[in-house]
Motif scaffolding. Sequence first.
Motif, PDB file in Angstrom:
ATOM      1  N   ASP A 172       0.842  -1.198   0.000  1.00  0.00           N
ATOM      2  CA  ASP A 172       0.000   0.000   0.000  1.00  0.00           C
ATOM      3  C   ASP A 172       0.880   1.251   0.000  1.00  0.00           C
ATOM      4  N   ALA A 179      -8.062  -0.197  -2.600  1.00  0.00           N
ATOM      5  CA  ALA A 179      -6.813   0.484  -2.282  1.00  0.00           C
ATOM      6  C   ALA A 179      -6.299   1.293  -3.456  1.00  0.00           C
ATOM      7  N   ALA A 204      -1.992   1.530  -4.440  1.00  0.00           N
ATOM      8  CA  ALA A 204      -1.205   0.385  -3.995  1.00  0.00           C
ATOM      9  C   ALA A 204      -0.523  -0.273  -5.180  1.00  0.00           C
TER      10      ALA A 204
END
Length: 154
Positions: A120, A140, A143
Amino acid sequence: MTVTPAHLRALASRAEALTAEVRALCGGAPNGSPEHDHLAMARLAADWLSRGAEDLQRAAADLAKLQSQPCGLPWRVCPEHGNTLSSGAGVSTCRVCRRTWTYDRPGQPCREPVTWKVIDRAGTETRMCAGHVLGARAAAGGATFIRLDEGAQV
Ligand SMILES: [Zn+2]
Ligand SMILES: [Zn+2]
């Protein structure tokens, strides 16, 4: 560089090829000839190489087992579609493919093999299965996703 099972298997097959080559060479010298006696060391080397090839194959298998550890994330996903499960009464159903899963207990960790490494934006590294990666991709932003393919440098 991280060693992968594919690296070890490639080394093993090179050792096997060398073994065969050395043995073919030794086999060309007739018994009792001066070459035959002088090739004793080469024959020993061939035996040693062939044992080395076996050890490498074994190491490759061990490493593959180690690297195929279960994903272990505590929520469940469809292995093909990600975060698409609706759960109820101990059964989870994928909204896309309609596959269903029943679980012994809620919160059982994911048993799919790890195939991805996700880093991440804060630099935290998580290893997860293909299904969990689909969910993580959606959630995310920013990432990095790295597939842990055999032979890939991780
Ligand atoms: Zn599905
Ligand atoms: Zn998973």
